[in-house]
Design an enzyme around this catalytic site. Structure first.
Site, PDB file in Angstrom:
ATOM      1  N   ASP A 248       0.838  -1.192   0.000  1.00 14.93           N
ATOM      2  CA  ASP A 248       0.000   0.000   0.000  1.00 14.93           C
ATOM      3  C   ASP A 248       0.878   1.250   0.000  1.00 14.93           C
ATOM      4  OD1 ASP A 248      -2.341  -1.407  -0.033  1.00 14.93           O
ATOM      5  OD2 ASP A 248      -2.660  -1.322   2.139  1.00 14.93           O
ATOM      6  N   TYR A 316       6.088  -9.315   7.919  1.00 11.75           N
ATOM      7  CA  TYR A 316       5.632  -7.941   8.125  1.00 11.75           C
ATOM      8  C   TYR A 316       5.881  -7.531   9.578  1.00 11.75           C
ATOM      9  CZ  TYR A 316       2.941  -9.087   3.918  1.00 11.75           C
ATOM     10  OH  TYR A 316       2.565  -9.497   2.670  1.00 11.75           O
ATOM     11  N   TYR A 388      -3.905  -9.945   2.699  1.00  7.89           N
ATOM     12  CA  TYR A 388      -4.183  -8.569   3.115  1.00  7.89           C
ATOM     13  C   TYR A 388      -3.913  -8.453   4.615  1.00  7.89           C
ATOM     14  CZ  TYR A 388      -6.431  -7.859  -1.413  1.00  7.89           C
ATOM     15  OH  TYR A 388      -6.696  -7.754  -2.763  1.00  7.89           O
TER      16      TYR A 388
END
Length: 423
Positions: A248, A316, A388
């Site tokens: 993003d 992440y 996601y």
């Protein structure tokens, strides 16, 4: 021989190459010009006998008009006048221009770096019609097309002039001989460069962003920062950026970076120093991104990159602020609940306007939570590609299940996310 004789006696004036090409699949080791001249020689011997004198003037005139010199000499002595050379009925003189065409192509190719080449040919429509009409009328099953001959014969001469190699599979340079428009078009095949990039700031889109968006902090993109220096060094007309997934706008990509392939379109240069390119990209980016490990690759790397992006393991780091305090029990619950868990995700609400609503199942390999403050925690998440992560954290109103917010029963106020490793 009877068919060749009939064609010539019916008034078709043919150069050596075009006559020989009508029987191009007969014999081996001969050029069409050699084959055509041999046919004309045999027919000439049949058309003229001196003792007793036998003459086939119709055939002799056709041979002479097509450029067969012995027939011209005989007719000149018999009739006292020189036969006018006529244009070939099929090619209109194209086969006599091979040397000039190849030389022109070699001159225009001088500004391109290449080792291998291939020719393509565009012929005038009327030329193709005349050729096919002969095939049909005389039922010629052993003929070769003029297009094939031009490609082969001009290619031989071009290779001799330039020292480059013909390659029909993966040529560096495709050369289009437009004999209808009397033009030569150079089409260098793309060059592919792969590597990894790190995105060091938030607010930078991966691709040029044509919309007004409050999240955009920089009037550029990762694609532009990488592609523009490469376009300049390769002297390309443009580039296409292929990345192994995307982050993003407000997400950084750190650590090992994200793999990508840059496709350089119509480059005049093909062997740029990639260390120099790497330095140029990083210097001009001014701390927004970094690239490393640049290497040449092939087109198939794009397909590999895209397919692996959906399954590659990614790590992440997220700084998450909740709406209410987080207890030690909450942290322990997170750490014990997501080891090798399959998570079901419907297409996120935020992208439903541009993506199909479908269900995805992705594996979360590991989640580690640690406290930062009363309402903040840091998460390290190992998960399958195409997942996601933000929706996994806040739950997306139940569209992602299970989710961290869901098992805690708490809502999320803020997420700062970084990608720190992509296998």
């Amino acid at each position: 021989m009877e068919v060749a004789k009939e064609i010539l006696e019916n008034g078709y004036v043919l150069c050596d190459s075009c006559l020989g090409r009508l029987f191009g699949l007969r014999g081996y080791g001969l050029s069409n010009a050699e084959r055509g001249k041999a046919i004309k020689t045999v027919l000439f011997l049949e058309a003229y006998k001196s003792s007793p004198r036998e003459l086939n003037l119709k055939l002799l005139r056709s041979l002479s008009a097509g450029g067969f010199e012995p027939a011209r000499i005989i007719l000149s002595s018999l009739e006292g006048q020189t036969t006018v050379r006529e244009k070939c009925h099929v090619c209109g003189g194209i086969t006599e221009r091979y040397e000039d065409i190849a030389a022109q192509a070699a001159r225009e190719a001088l500004s391109y770096e290449f080792k291998t080449f291939q020719f393509g040919v565009r012929l005038p429509l009327e030329t193709l019609k005349r050729e096919e009409e002969l095939w049909r009328r005389y039922k010629l099953s052993d003929a070769e097309s003029l297009k094939n001959e031009v490609t082969r014969e001009v290619g031989k001469i071009f290779s001799r002039i330039t020292g480059k190699e013909y390659d029909p599979e993966k040529p560096d340079l495709l050369i289009i001989l437009d004999l209808e428009g009397d033009n030569i078009e150079m089409i260098p095949q793309p060059v592919f460069v792969c590597g990894r990039y790190r995105k060091l700031v938030r607010g930078l889109p991966q691709n040029p962003w044509p919309y007004s968006d409050d999240r955009i902090k920089y009037k550029t993109s990762i694609e532009e920062l990488i592609a523009q220096p490469a376009i300049e060094l390769f002297q390309a007309t443009g580039a296409r950026f292929h990345a192994g997934g995307r982050e993003d706008i407000d997400v950084r990509t750190l650590g090992t970076g994200r793999p990508f392939v840059l496709e350089l379109r119509r480059p005049r240069k093909r062997s740029v120093n990639l260390e120099e390119l790497e330095r140029l990209i990083n210097t001009r980016a001014g701390g927004l991104i970094e690239v490393e490990g640049l290497a040449y690759c092939e087109r198939r790397s794009i397909k590999t990159l895209k397919s692996l992006a959906e399954i590659a393991r990614k790590t992440y780091r997220a700084l998450v602020t909740f709406s209410s305090p987080i207890s030690d029990e909450d942290i322990e619950k997170i750490n014990s609940s997501f080891n090798g868990v399959t998570v079901e995700q419907k297409t996120p609400t935020r992208v439903l306007h541009r993506r199909a609503d479908k269900l995805r199942r992705k594996v979360v390999y590991r989640v580690e939570a640690s406290r930062v403050s009363d309402r903040e925690i840091e998460l390290l998440i190992d998960a399958q590609g195409g997942f996601y992560i933000k929706e996994f954290i806040h739950g997306d109103g139940g569209r992602t299940n299970p989710s961290i917010a869901g098992i805690l029963g708490k809502s999320v106020e803020k997420i700062e996310l970084d990608v720190i490793n992509i296998d």
